[in-house]
Design a protein around this motif. Structure first.
Motif, PDB file in Angstrom:
ATOM      1  N   LEU A  11       0.844  -1.198   0.000  1.00 45.43           N
ATOM      2  CA  LEU A  11       0.000   0.000   0.000  1.00 45.43           C
ATOM      3  C   LEU A  11       0.879   1.246   0.000  1.00 45.43           C
ATOM      4  O   LEU A  11       1.734   1.411   0.871  1.00 45.43           O
ATOM      5  N   VAL A  12       0.668   2.126  -0.963  1.00 41.51           N
ATOM      6  CA  VAL A  12       1.368   3.410  -1.048  1.00 41.51           C
ATOM      7  C   VAL A  12       0.397   4.500  -0.624  1.00 41.51           C
ATOM      8  O   VAL A  12      -0.669   4.655  -1.222  1.00 41.51           O
ATOM      9  N   VAL A  13       0.757   5.257   0.413  1.00 45.76           N
ATOM     10  CA  VAL A  13      -0.121   6.292   0.951  1.00 45.76           C
ATOM     11  C   VAL A  13       0.550   7.652   0.786  1.00 45.76           C
ATOM     12  O   VAL A  13       1.553   7.949   1.459  1.00 45.76           O
ATOM     13  N   ASP A  14       0.015   8.481  -0.100  1.00 39.53           N
ATOM     14  CA  ASP A  14       0.586   9.808  -0.343  1.00 39.53           C
ATOM     15  C   ASP A  14      -0.488  10.662  -0.996  1.00 39.53           C
ATOM     16  O   ASP A  14      -1.169  10.204  -1.922  1.00 39.53           O
ATOM     17  N   ASP A  58       3.446   8.378   3.651  1.00 40.54           N
ATOM     18  CA  ASP A  58       3.914   9.765   3.714  1.00 40.54           C
ATOM     19  C   ASP A  58       3.449  10.412   5.014  1.00 40.54           C
ATOM     20  O   ASP A  58       2.372  10.110   5.526  1.00 40.54           O
ATOM     21  N   VAL A  59       4.252  11.331   5.559  1.00 42.75           N
ATOM     22  CA  VAL A  59       3.895  11.993   6.817  1.00 42.75           C
ATOM     23  C   VAL A  59       2.772  13.004   6.623  1.00 42.75           C
ATOM     24  O   VAL A  59       1.831  13.073   7.414  1.00 42.75           O
ATOM     25  N   MET A  60       2.856  13.804   5.559  1.00 42.71           N
ATOM     26  CA  MET A  60       1.898  14.889   5.357  1.00 42.71           C
ATOM     27  C   MET A  60       0.703  14.394   4.545  1.00 42.71           C
ATOM     28  O   MET A  60       0.811  14.140   3.344  1.00 42.71           O
ATOM     29  N   ASP A  65      -2.706  12.896   9.634  1.00 45.33           N
ATOM     30  CA  ASP A  65      -1.312  12.870   9.196  1.00 45.33           C
ATOM     31  C   ASP A  65      -0.729  11.463   9.326  1.00 45.33           C
ATOM     32  O   ASP A  65      -1.288  10.582   9.985  1.00 45.33           O
ATOM     33  N   GLY A  66       0.421  11.264   8.690  1.00 44.06           N
ATOM     34  CA  GLY A  66       1.030   9.946   8.659  1.00 44.06           C
ATOM     35  C   GLY A  66       1.392   9.385  10.019  1.00 44.06           C
ATOM     36  O   GLY A  66       1.306   8.173  10.252  1.00 44.06           O
ATOM     37  N   LEU A  91       7.785   8.186   4.814  1.00 44.41           N
ATOM     38  CA  LEU A  91       8.451   9.165   3.961  1.00 44.41           C
ATOM     39  C   LEU A  91       8.121  10.564   4.468  1.00 44.41           C
ATOM     40  O   LEU A  91       7.000  10.829   4.878  1.00 44.41           O
ATOM     41  N   THR A  92       9.095  11.463   4.405  1.00 42.83           N
ATOM     42  CA  THR A  92       8.814  12.845   4.775  1.00 42.83           C
ATOM     43  C   THR A  92       9.676  13.793   3.972  1.00 42.83           C
ATOM     44  O   THR A  92      10.791  13.454   3.581  1.00 42.83           O
ATOM     45  N   ALA A  93       9.148  14.986   3.716  1.00 44.31           N
ATOM     46  CA  ALA A  93       9.895  16.013   2.991  1.00 44.31           C
ATOM     47  C   ALA A  93      10.469  17.044   3.956  1.00 44.31           C
ATOM     48  O   ALA A  93      11.189  17.952   3.540  1.00 44.31           O
ATOM     49  N   LEU A  94      10.157  16.910   5.239  1.00 45.71           N
ATOM     50  CA  LEU A  94      10.627  17.891   6.214  1.00 45.71           C
ATOM     51  C   LEU A  94      12.102  17.702   6.494  1.00 45.71           C
ATOM     52  O   LEU A  94      12.580  16.588   6.681  1.00 45.71           O
ATOM     53  N   ASP A  95      12.845  18.812   6.530  1.00 43.32           N
ATOM     54  CA  ASP A  95      14.299  18.769   6.640  1.00 43.32           C
ATOM     55  C   ASP A  95      14.752  18.818   8.100  1.00 43.32           C
ATOM     56  O   ASP A  95      15.463  19.712   8.511  1.00 43.32           O
ATOM     57  N   ASN A  96      14.297  17.888   8.904  1.00 45.34           N
ATOM     58  CA  ASN A  96      14.791  17.771  10.270  1.00 45.34           C
ATOM     59  C   ASN A  96      14.517  16.366  10.763  1.00 45.34           C
ATOM     60  O   ASN A  96      13.929  15.556  10.062  1.00 45.34           O
ATOM     61  N   ASP A  97      14.984  16.076  11.990  1.00 42.34           N
ATOM     62  CA  ASP A  97      14.875  14.710  12.496  1.00 42.34           C
ATOM     63  C   ASP A  97      13.649  14.497  13.360  1.00 42.34           C
ATOM     64  O   ASP A  97      13.423  13.405  13.855  1.00 42.34           O
ATOM     65  N   ILE A  98      12.806  15.526  13.544  1.00 42.71           N
ATOM     66  CA  ILE A  98      11.669  15.395  14.450  1.00 42.71           C
ATOM     67  C   ILE A  98      10.717  14.314  13.972  1.00 42.71           C
ATOM     68  O   ILE A  98      10.279  13.457  14.729  1.00 42.71           O
ATOM     69  N   ASP A  99      10.404  14.319  12.669  1.00 46.91           N
ATOM     70  CA  ASP A  99       9.459  13.341  12.142  1.00 46.91           C
ATOM     71  C   ASP A  99      10.022  11.928  12.203  1.00 46.91           C
ATOM     72  O   ASP A  99       9.292  10.973  12.426  1.00 46.91           O
TER      73      ASP A  99
END
Length: 255
Positions: A11-14, A58-60, A65-66, A91-99
């Protein structure tokens, strides 16, 4: 928990329709059947009721949310019977390690930062399916020669009560399988391949960068903490994976 339905698919979720189709198409090109969901709430329902072999999440997402999808799939959603214990790759596009930290803490098995390189995605999918007891059959060469016994031996790392198999990405302690995520296994194998050597965080980060991971000091420390707990080595101080303050981590071999 898995049910009796056919779960031989991913399953691909985005919510990005084009990206979801690209990911699904790439996986299908490599021999996997896929389904796509664009909505978080619908994704939870599909994951729990249909039990796919693996989820690329995907997170967003809209509606839910993911991270919430992952949490609800693992621990249950009101009105739906059962949970999901198959592998979840976030998967996430956010540029940090929080997610990444949050995703691992809510039950994700692995993590990739966008933009995702196709070969890295395929390697992670194969590794997660190979290590999951309910895996979907992956495409295999028809008549490849069997590995030599020497190569088999070199893939094993053994220390008294701990056995690490790099070929099959599995670890056993006292004869029992240790449930590690792909990233946790890679870190354990890296440290165990260098017993008695202090591995600093820069060395570890460079190793993970080659595998397609973006690893901060925070995520490295989190993975070490989780590995220790799963190995029963979370005493203070730890005896198997020692913290060398101001330097890094040291794996202790046979004791």
């Amino acid at each position: 928990m898995m049910n009796g339905k056919d779960n031989n698919w991913i399953l691909v979720v985005d919510d990005d329709t084009e990206l979801a189709q690209l990911v699904a198409g790439f996986l299908e090109t490599n021999g996997y059947k896929t389904k796509i969901e664009h909505n978080g709430l619908k994704a939870v329902q599909t994951i729990i009721t249909e039990q796919p072999a693996l989820v690329v999440l995907d997170v967003m997402l809209p509606d839910m949310d993911g991270l919430s999808v992952c949490r609800q799939a693992r621990y249950g959603y009101p009105g739906l019977e059962g949970t999901y214990d198959g592998p979840i790759l976030m998967l996430t596009a956010l540029d940090n390690d929080i997610d990444e930290v949050a995703g691992l803490e809510t039950g994700a098995d692995d993590y990739l930062a966008k933009p995702v390189r196709s070969r890295v995605l395929l390697a992670r999918v194969r590794a997660l399916l190979r290590r999951n007891p309910h895996e979907a059959p992956a495409p295999m060469p028809s008549s490849e020669p069997q590995p030599e016994e020497k190569a088999e031996d070199e893939a094993l790392i053994k220390f008294d009560d701990l056995v690490i198999d790099k070929k099959y990405q599995s670890a056993e302690k006292d004869g029992k399988v240790v449930d590690l995520t792909t990233a946790e296994f890679e870190l354990l194998a890296l440290l165990a391949s260098n017993p008695g050597v202090i591995c600093d965080r820069e060395f570890i980060s460079e190793h993970f960068a080659k595998l397609g991971y973006e690893s901060s000091n925070r995520t490295i420390d989190l993975r070490v903490s989780r590995i220790r707990k799963k190995l029963g080595d979370d005493n203070n101080p730890s005896t198997r994976i020692r913290t060398i303050h101001g330097k890094g981590y040291l794996f202790v071999g046979d004791r």
